[in-house]
Design an enzyme around this catalytic site. Structure first.
Site, short mmCIF file in Angstrom:
data_model
loop_
_atom_site.label_atom_id
_atom_site.label_comp_id
_atom_site.label_asym_id
_atom_site.label_seq_id
_atom_site.Cartn_x
_atom_site.Cartn_y
_atom_site.Cartn_z
N ASP A 1 0.87 -1.30 0.08
CA ASP A 1 0.03 0.11 0.21
C ASP A 1 1.03 1.23 0.04
O ASP A 1 1.07 1.78 1.11
CB ASP A 1 -0.94 -0.13 1.29
CG ASP A 1 -1.70 1.07 1.23
OD1 ASP A 1 -1.90 1.97 0.43
OD2 ASP A 1 -2.31 1.33 2.48
N ARG B 1 -6.44 -2.88 13.44
CA ARG B 1 -6.58 -3.04 15.09
C ARG B 1 -7.40 -4.00 15.45
O ARG B 1 -7.04 -4.72 16.37
CB ARG B 1 -6.88 -1.77 15.54
CG ARG B 1 -5.32 -0.67 15.54
CD ARG B 1 -6.05 0.78 15.54
NE ARG B 1 -6.68 1.31 14.50
CZ ARG B 1 -6.94 2.53 14.46
NH1 ARG B 1 -6.63 3.52 15.21
NH2 ARG B 1 -7.70 2.76 13.18
O1 C5P Z 1 -6.77 -0.49 12.22
P1 C5P Z 1 -7.79 -0.16 11.08
O2 C5P Z 1 -8.55 -1.24 11.00
O3 C5P Z 1 -8.57 1.03 11.15
O4 C5P Z 1 -6.71 0.01 9.69
C1 C5P Z 1 -7.35 0.33 8.54
C2 C5P Z 1 -6.20 0.18 7.68
O5 C5P Z 1 -6.68 0.88 6.36
C3 C5P Z 1 -4.95 1.27 7.92
O6 C5P Z 1 -3.65 0.83 7.39
C4 C5P Z 1 -5.41 2.50 7.30
O7 C5P Z 1 -4.38 3.26 6.92
C5 C5P Z 1 -6.10 1.68 6.21
N1 C5P Z 1 -6.82 2.83 5.05
C6 C5P Z 1 -7.94 3.09 5.97
N2 C5P Z 1 -9.01 3.98 5.15
C7 C5P Z 1 -8.47 4.27 3.69
C8 C5P Z 1 -7.41 3.68 3.07
C9 C5P Z 1 -6.54 2.99 3.86
O8 C5P Z 1 -8.43 3.04 7.05
N3 C5P Z 1 -9.35 4.95 3.06
#
Ligand code: C5P
Length: 226
Positions: free
Chosen positions: A58, A206
């Site tokens: 990513d 998370r």
């Molecule tokens: O911990 P969590 O489930 O919130 O992590 C979501 C992941 O997806 C993180 O790595 C975040 O940077 C990524 N992400 C996001 N929303 C987006 C693009 C990427 O939450 N639009």
């Protein structure tokens, strides 16, 4: 193709490995982002691939078409399963990125970020001077993505139905079990809702990485989503 991708937002290889050691018998799909990649470099990706992990790299490339083309050639050599660029870089930039992957002969799936979920409606209008509503911008960028020959986008599960209509796959973060709190995510879906909405991949950070029992949380995601 449907799968659960674990977002590995760790500061270095040691932190990543101590998480992966909690699931020694699993070889999940992992999302490696800028933080880990800029610290550990391509070697980490090669090591993970050798161990049998599938990788979503990513890095969200966004630059002039020629620079993206050259950078994407190096990414394509890593032969990761998924990688991405910013749709806001324009159709030509996306075409050049796709061309790089095709020329290397890699099977990496290339997708695009439409609008970052951290961009609010106000910022779109007042900072970026884009007067088109967010949803329309997202749909238009998705159409550009398709025009450039890419197969999908990163978006919220709530936008997955639109992407399905356009014939694009959707890789969707913002996933929480109903019992979790949302942390800094604003619009969240459960794995079951993401399934119902037609997401192709869910990205879960998370809710798995910080769980008391990551294997159990990962399996719950698989069970609800697949
Ligand atoms: O911990 P969590 O489930 O919130 O992590 C979501 C992941 O997806 C993180 O790595 C975040 O940077 C990524 N992400 C996001 N929303 C987006 C693009 C990427 O939450 N639009």
């Amino acid at each position: 193709m449907k799968n659960v991708i674990i977002a590995c937002d760790f500061k270095d290889k040691e932190e990543l490995n101590s998480f992966l050691n909690k699931m020694p018998n699993k070889r999940p799909f992992l999302k490696i982002g800028m933080e880990l990649f800029y610290k550990e470099g391509p070697l980490l990706i090669k090591e993970l691939k050798q161990k049998g992990y599938k990788i979503f790299l990513d890095l969200k490339l966004h630059d002039i078409p020629t620079t993206v083309y050259k950078a994407m050639k190096n990414i394509a050599l890593l032969d990761v399963e998924l990688t991405n660029i910013h749709a806001s870089g324009g159709v030509k930039m996306m075409e050049y990125a796709k061309k790089a992957i095709d020329e290397v002969g890699s099977s990496t799936i290339l997708i695009a970020v439409t609008q970052l979920t951290s961009t609010s409606d106000e910022a779109l209008k007042d900072e970026l001077l884009i007067n088109t509503p967010m949803n329309e911008t997202i749909k238009h960028y998705a159409k550009n993505t398709k025009k450039a020959g890419l197969v999908g986008v990163v978006c919220s599960p709530l936008e997955a139905p639109i992407m399905n209509e356009l014939g694009l796959i959707s890789v969707t973060p913002g996933i929480r079990f109903s019992s979790n709190n949302a942390d800094d995510q604003v619009r969240v879906s459960t794995p079951a809702l993401a399934k119902e909405l037609g997401s192709t991949y869910i990205v879960v950070g998370r809710s798995i990485t910080k769980a008391d029992n990551p294997v159990e949380a990962y399996e719950k995601c698989l069970k609800e989503f697949l």
